[in-house]
Design an enzyme around this catalytic site. Sequence first.
Site, short mmCIF file in Angstrom:
data_model
loop_
_atom_site.label_atom_id
_atom_site.label_comp_id
_atom_site.label_asym_id
_atom_site.label_seq_id
_atom_site.Cartn_x
_atom_site.Cartn_y
_atom_site.Cartn_z
N ASP A 44 -9.00 12.33 10.18
CA ASP A 44 -9.01 12.42 8.74
C ASP A 44 -10.26 13.50 8.58
OD1 ASP A 44 -8.53 12.86 6.12
OD2 ASP A 44 -8.18 10.72 5.80
C1 BGC Z 1 -7.20 12.78 2.97
C2 BGC Z 1 -6.11 13.33 3.83
C3 BGC Z 1 -5.83 14.70 3.80
C4 BGC Z 1 -7.04 15.34 4.07
C5 BGC Z 1 -6.89 16.71 4.16
C6 BGC Z 1 -8.49 13.67 3.20
O1 BGC Z 1 -9.44 13.54 2.38
O2 BGC Z 1 -7.53 11.39 3.25
O3 BGC Z 1 -4.75 12.53 3.43
O4 BGC Z 1 -4.78 15.10 4.55
O5 BGC Z 1 -8.17 14.96 3.26
O6 BGC Z 1 -6.91 17.42 2.76
#
Ligand code: BGC
Length: 728
Positions: free
Chosen positions: A260
């Site tokens: 993530d």
């Molecule tokens: C989120 C993800 C997301 C990623 C990219 C993170 O803060 O938890 O679900 O895909 O950001 O935007």
Amino acid sequence: MKYIKFEKILLAIMVIMITKIDAQNEKSITEKVNGLISQMTLDEKIGMLHGNTKFSSAGVERLGIPDWKMSDGPHGVREEINPHSWEAAGWDNDFSTYLPVSTALAATWNPELAYEFGKVLGSEARARGKDVILGPGINIHRTPLCGRNFEYMSEDPHLSSTMVVPYIKGVQEQDVASCLKHFSLNNQEYERFDVDVKVDERTMREIYLPAFESAVKEGKVLTVMSAYNKVNGYWCSENKYLLNDILKKEWGFKGVVISDWNGTHSTLDAANAGLDIEMGTDEDNYNNYYFADKLKTAVGEGKIGIERIDSKVRRILTTMFKSKVFDKSRSKGELISKNNFEVAKRVAEEAVVLLKNSANILPLNKSELKSIAVIGENAIVKHAAGGGSSGVKTKYEISPLEALQNKFSDKVTIQFTEGYKTTTTFDWQDGVNDTSISNSEYKKRMINDAVEVAQKSDMVLMFLGLNHHYDNESTDRSDMKLPYGQDKLIKEVLKVNKNVVIILIGGSPVDMSEWIEDVPAIVQGWYAGSEAGNVFADILFGDVNPSGKLPFTFPKNLEDSPAHKIGEYPGKDFVVHYKEGIFVGYRYFDSFDVKPQFAFGYGLSYTEFELKNIELSKTRFTISDEIEVAVTVKNIGRRKGKEVVQLYIQDELASVERPHKELKEFKKVELNPNEERVVKFNINKKMLSFYDVELKSWKAEEGTFKIHVGNSSDNIKLTAEIELVATK
Ligand code: BGC
């Protein structure tokens, strides 16, 4: 009989042929990938293992490997972000279709729609030139407060599994890799970067992992995103047990594990535990990422073998080949087409849940109504862009007020007033802040205006609920109450007009205790996508018969919800113990006799259905058997409609504690008035089993099991018994 046999043989031959073709394809992909790896320098390999912009990792131009482009999110392709900052790129051709959010999709209980949904998302991602779409999110709803519940599907692993597999197939058939997130046990946003989830093995296997497992094994998902939190002491991005042992070895996942964004904490631990790509780390210089210069140095110093680096590159290249990155025939996709918006509409039509309809106040009769009061800010708020990373810059979103005015303003007088207003601000650091002074004159005036309009109207439609200040990434709600004084607003309106229909927008349950007895009709509308307003109008006026069912329990109040009841939310000192174990959602409410406001699987229709004649192909069952259960469902009302027949299993006596009942199968059927259909289910050993921690596998114990069939977890209409006589 003969025909059935022939069909089975044909199917077997087809499966063998497909497996053979798959094996040949796989072989040729392996050869091509090995060929590429053999020509790559260490720098080129390392370049593929970390972000080189906010949403891509590097390719190798001289070998014809393009950068790998990713995009959020689960219910629409996110607007284009600047390569090196979080600002929007400001393009004018990055509008997409706003699909209903995942809770809404799950509320359809219709896997065919999940497939159509996936196809739209995949196709739009291709049209935007993306290789990986960062969705679906399938974390289990553990608490009604989680700010990202709206992005997830359900409290139930079987419903989540059944919906996620076709979603992924739909996406990936468009030559885009789906990214399953957030692996795993990311069930609260509060302290999401720090919290350590302490969970026992059985709970993990029975509740939190099955949907991920189905997505990997049946959905053949190509990439998985590790979660921010820790599980049993280890960050998910460096959790060897989750990534290497379970995901890659046990489930045979051949794809890519992506961190993530800003969720990587180490170089060697993460690289050895199974993380393949590091994304979004809070560093301006990409060379400072854990999987950049530091990883290269570790290889140089012999701390990590080149074969480990190669294996990560191999996973990425293989995934690229599988989604036809190098292929001229790759899907070009289709952005904001008529078809895509139609799919969004069909999903919304089956997602809306009719919660209450006293004296059949709904559907409304336009020829009898002269005036309608439309009250509530959610009649005009557009929700597409909110929620955090899943926000969508959509070409259009029809609000409820627009839809009602378009459809009926020539027939009925429509008067709108807000009644309440968003008085919060939202900030990624601090979450939601209410800036209003309670009981301000302004609030009173808004309520007075609403009362005045309600008094003058035949019917009051109140569009209330939450918004994306509350249903938002990085924050949880602090309670289950309706914000902005809506409880008071409802009670004041009810004093002057009893013909009130409440349409709730939101991704989580709200506390209705202050007014539920006095409101004749309640509809759960979710965040229903681009066509939301049109769909609500169609449902309210009976052009569409509601058929959505709740994908999670609505408790009467927060304290009734298991994690809250036992004081195990949000944890203490960054540790949360999942002490309620397997008793999540209806498994808890049923087993401990706690009456919910609305049960899992519940939802009304404008027609009525009868369930009758349960028949079993046999009642004594040995372990390799399958038992067929047949039930008849009949439409005994006056309208065409859809019902979800739900099959739950109860283990009467076991050596471990088991929930009162668990959903194991369901089918949605459409029936004309008086029409009936026989619905069949097959019961197998896995459905009777629990996860045995000693054996480290699933176990079914001899004895009696009850098969319950109903149309919600608390409305069982038919029950039969089977006997498991031999477990070997
Ligand atoms: C989120 C993800 C997301 C990623 C990219 C993170 O803060 O938890 O679900 O895909 O950001 O935007």
